[in-house]
Design a protein around this motif. Structure first.
Motif, short mmCIF file in Angstrom:
data_model
loop_
_atom_site.label_atom_id
_atom_site.label_comp_id
_atom_site.label_asym_id
_atom_site.label_seq_id
_atom_site.Cartn_x
_atom_site.Cartn_y
_atom_site.Cartn_z
N UNK A 261 -21.95 16.02 -18.48
CA UNK A 261 -22.19 17.37 -17.98
C UNK A 261 -21.30 18.40 -18.67
N UNK A 262 -20.79 18.04 -19.83
CA UNK A 262 -19.88 18.92 -20.55
C UNK A 262 -20.61 20.19 -21.02
N UNK B 217 -32.88 23.64 -25.62
CA UNK B 217 -34.07 23.24 -24.86
C UNK B 217 -33.88 23.40 -23.35
N UNK B 218 -34.89 23.90 -22.70
CA UNK B 218 -34.85 24.06 -21.24
C UNK B 218 -34.56 22.74 -20.55
N UNK B 219 -35.18 21.67 -21.04
CA UNK B 219 -34.97 20.35 -20.45
C UNK B 219 -33.50 19.95 -20.48
N UNK B 220 -32.81 20.28 -21.57
CA UNK B 220 -31.39 19.93 -21.68
C UNK B 220 -30.57 20.71 -20.66
N UNK B 221 -30.91 21.98 -20.46
CA UNK B 221 -30.18 22.82 -19.50
C UNK B 221 -30.45 22.34 -18.07
N UNK C 43 -21.86 20.95 -27.51
CA UNK C 43 -20.73 20.14 -27.02
C UNK C 43 -20.21 19.23 -28.13
N UNK C 44 -18.90 19.14 -28.25
CA UNK C 44 -18.31 18.26 -29.26
C UNK C 44 -17.77 17.01 -28.58
N UNK C 45 -18.17 15.87 -29.12
CA UNK C 45 -17.70 14.58 -28.61
C UNK C 45 -17.06 13.79 -29.74
N UNK C 46 -15.86 13.29 -29.50
CA UNK C 46 -15.23 12.41 -30.48
C UNK C 46 -14.96 11.04 -29.88
N UNK D 250 -38.61 23.35 -27.42
CA UNK D 250 -37.66 23.08 -28.49
C UNK D 250 -37.19 21.62 -28.42
N UNK D 251 -37.18 20.96 -29.57
CA UNK D 251 -36.68 19.59 -29.64
C UNK D 251 -35.25 19.56 -30.13
N UNK D 252 -34.79 18.38 -30.52
CA UNK D 252 -33.47 18.23 -31.11
C UNK D 252 -32.34 17.98 -30.13
N UNK D 253 -32.68 17.72 -28.85
CA UNK D 253 -31.60 17.52 -27.87
C UNK D 253 -31.88 16.31 -26.97
N UNK D 254 -32.82 15.48 -27.37
CA UNK D 254 -33.09 14.27 -26.60
C UNK D 254 -31.99 13.25 -26.85
N UNK D 255 -32.02 12.15 -26.09
CA UNK D 255 -31.02 11.11 -26.27
C UNK D 255 -31.03 10.58 -27.69
#
Length: 604
Positions: free
Chosen positions: A166-167, A585-589, A151-154, A92-97
């Protein structure tokens, strides 16, 4: 002069976008001194305009992202629907930098623009803060639709901020509340004068209101039709109140825009007005609230005509007969009320129908200009799988070879006033508040534009009820869904989103919703589809522009004839509950052990 001014405005906008693109491509913001930038209003405008290029939906997203929805037959379905499709947490994509870089850029602007407080007018300052917060809401709306809780970042996350990096995921409820807050701020503070509307391409008050109506309708109905949060498997927090909250926010945003008088439906010749919104060289800003401009003069092209007409470049998108049946008669009655509706041939089924049908797909009267000659143009059987070949976003003159290369210049709507009317109508209907008066200010104008009599429903249409798996029986809500499907067909991936929020993913499976095509009275008799005396379709031994091959095996990528003598394009598709969200994505986890998987994907 007006034409020249439009060209100058677009050229200036492109210059700003190019400059900002270079700015975005510099080193990370940690190493850029904001003291060298956010000094003037022009700096702020330059930075904000960069998001237009970075984040405005592409032509593909606008006009070709719904081809996996229930009403399209295509050559090969998406991996998510194929039994052999390879979709898993591992790929699964969509979670890279890079997938999060736009958020970083947005938060960088919102953090550093504070240096301009007191140096520019409060109205302008709040406008650009609203623009930044709009794009943050846009970013997170997409992420939530895809993954659910995220995760929400503002704030800008620095590379050495271990805690932020690591949120864990914030709850969907929390993230969507933040999205609502950002859109509300944008709607209340973005300006709406001509300077800030940019011919329909800039973010302004009206865009924020329109998108807010879309997002709030989505979230309110998603929670209504999904008993549990697909991220966690748990019942929604304070479900009833929050459902009503989002639906009421959708209504209020739509009503404010409706009451402003700033927009109206494009009307005129009922056989042309609707489609003109998608084939015009300029955005028709009386109705288009936000769109993407293209221009032959400036060599700004897209490929939608090529995509929809090519046997090899696109995915052979065709509408299904089961969806085409939902288009009303001109007198406002259901086509499926006709006793013989199943056996009406292609050459006759467009007669006395909602005019949007013949402005959405090739009809018996459709013409194409090739080499300066205009002639009737029937469905091309090297492209269409059902006979219902879309023309909504395509040009009808092949002088520039638009059917075989990226040379289309028509500008494309992202959100229209018509959708705002539909968002208002559906949210009202969901709350049991769509009376005759509300119907007349929302649904009636859309039907009148298409030459259809507007009848306030008192009895549920059994065809529609059955199509939606008898999941609802409210006649008003069914008619709103009919209108939404017809009016917004193929636009912006909205139909896929509708199925996700209505909890109707089963309509994507071949066992529930096979890809049916036009009626074939006699498989041994060739057909003239536009009554010009020329054969346009026959069942033969080879596939060509005018012929198909029928295979009784019903194997993938074969044509067959079903029990009602409808053409059918076969490809096995399956749906399961876990598919309402994509997996984290597994990589993100692995990188962030505090992230959790969507619960139904845990065993995948």
């Amino acid at each position: 002069m007006k034409k020249i001014s439009h060209v100058i405005l677009l050229s200036l906008s492109l210059g700003l976008m190019t400059s900002c693109e270079k700015f975005f491509e510099r080193d990370t913001y940690d190493s850029i001194s904001s003291d060298n930038f956010f000094k003037t209003e022009s700096d702020l405008e330059l930075y904000a305009n960069g998001f237009i290029q970075k984040m405005t939906p592409s032509a593909t997203t606008i006009g070709y992202s719904d081809y996996h929805a229930d009403y399209c037959a295509i050559n090969i379905p998406t991996d998510l629907l194929r039994p052999d499709g390879n979709v898993s947490p591992g790929n699964q994509g969509g979670w890279t930098e890079s997938s999060w870089s736009n958020l970083r850029n947005i938060n960088y602007m919102l953090t550093n623009m504070t240096k301009l407080k007191g140096k520019i007018s409060d109205d302008v300052y709040r406008h650009y803060e609203g623009v930044g917060r709009f794009w943050r809401a846009w970013f997170y709306y997409d992420k939530v639709q895809t993954f659910g809780a995220v995760p929400f970042y503002d704030m800008v996350v620095k590379s050495n901020d271990e805690e932020a990096m690591k949120k864990p995921r914030d709850s969907r409820e929390f993230v969507m509340q933040k999205v609502l807050e950002d859109l509300t701020f944008a709607a209340e503070n973005c300006l709406s004068t001509d300077k800030f509307r940019g011919g329909g391409t800039l973010i302004n008050k009206y865009v924020a209101l329109a998108v807010k109506s879309r997002v709030c309708l989505f979230e309110g109905t998603y929670r209504k039709y999904h008993q549990v949060d697909p991220s966690t498997g748990k019942i929604w927090e304070n479900a009833g109140n929050n459902i009503n909250l989002f639906l009421n926010e959708a209504i209020e945003a739509a009503e404010e825009l409706m009451n402003s008088g700033a927009f109206s439906l494009v009307t005129g010749d009922v056989t042309k007005a609707y489609r003109s919104l998608f084939t015009s060289d300029k955005l028709l800003t009386s109705e288009v609230i936000w769109g993407r401009m293209f221009s032959k003069d400036l060599s700004l092209f897209h490929d939608l005509s090529w995509v929809y007409y090519s046997p090899t470049y696109g995915n052979k998108v065709s509408l299904t007969k089961s969806f085409v049946n939902s288009y009303l008669m001109k007198d406002g009655t259901a086509f499926t009320n006709k006793g013989n509706y199943k056996t009406i041939p292609f050459a006759d089924e467009f007669k006395d129908r909602d005019s949007r049908l013949s402005q959405t797909v090739i009809s018996p009267t459709y013409t194409m200009t090739n080499n300066g000659v205009t002639a009737l143009y029937p469905p091309n059987w090297l492209v269409t799988r059902t006979g219902y070949h879309p023309i909504k976003f395509s040009l009808d003159n092949n002088a520039d070879n638009v059917l075989s290369r990226a040379a289309s210049w028509n500008s494309l709507p992202i959100i229209r006033y018509a959708e705002v009317l539909l968002n208002y109508a559906e949210a009202k209907a969901e709350l049991g508040q769509l009376g005759q008066a509300e119907w007349n200010r929302s649904i009636t104008p859309l039907r009148n534009r298409a030459g259809v009599a507007s009848i306030y429903p008192s009895v549920a249409d059994p065809y529609l009820a059955a199509y939606y798996q008898n999941s609802i029986s409210d006649p008003i809500l069914l008619e709103v869904r009919r209108e939404r499907g017809v009016e917004l067909c193929l636009e912006m991936g909205l139909r896929w989103g509708d199925l996700m929020r209505w909890h109707l993913g089963d309509l994507l499976s071949s066992s529930v919703n096979p890809w049916t095509g036009m009626y074939i009275p006699n498989s041994n008799v060739p057909m003239d589809l536009n009554s010009d005396g020329i054969i346009d379709f026959e069942i033969g031994t080879t596939e060509s522009v005018k012929s198909i091959v029928v295979n009784s095996s019903n194997a993938n990528q074969t044509f067959s004839i079903n029990g009602d003598n409808n053409l059918q394009w076969n490809y096995q598709r399956v749906w399961s509950e876990y598919k309402y969200l994509r997996p984290i994505p597994t990589e993100a986890i692995i990188r962030n052990g505090n992230l959790t998987q969507n619960y139904l994907w845990e065993s995948k």
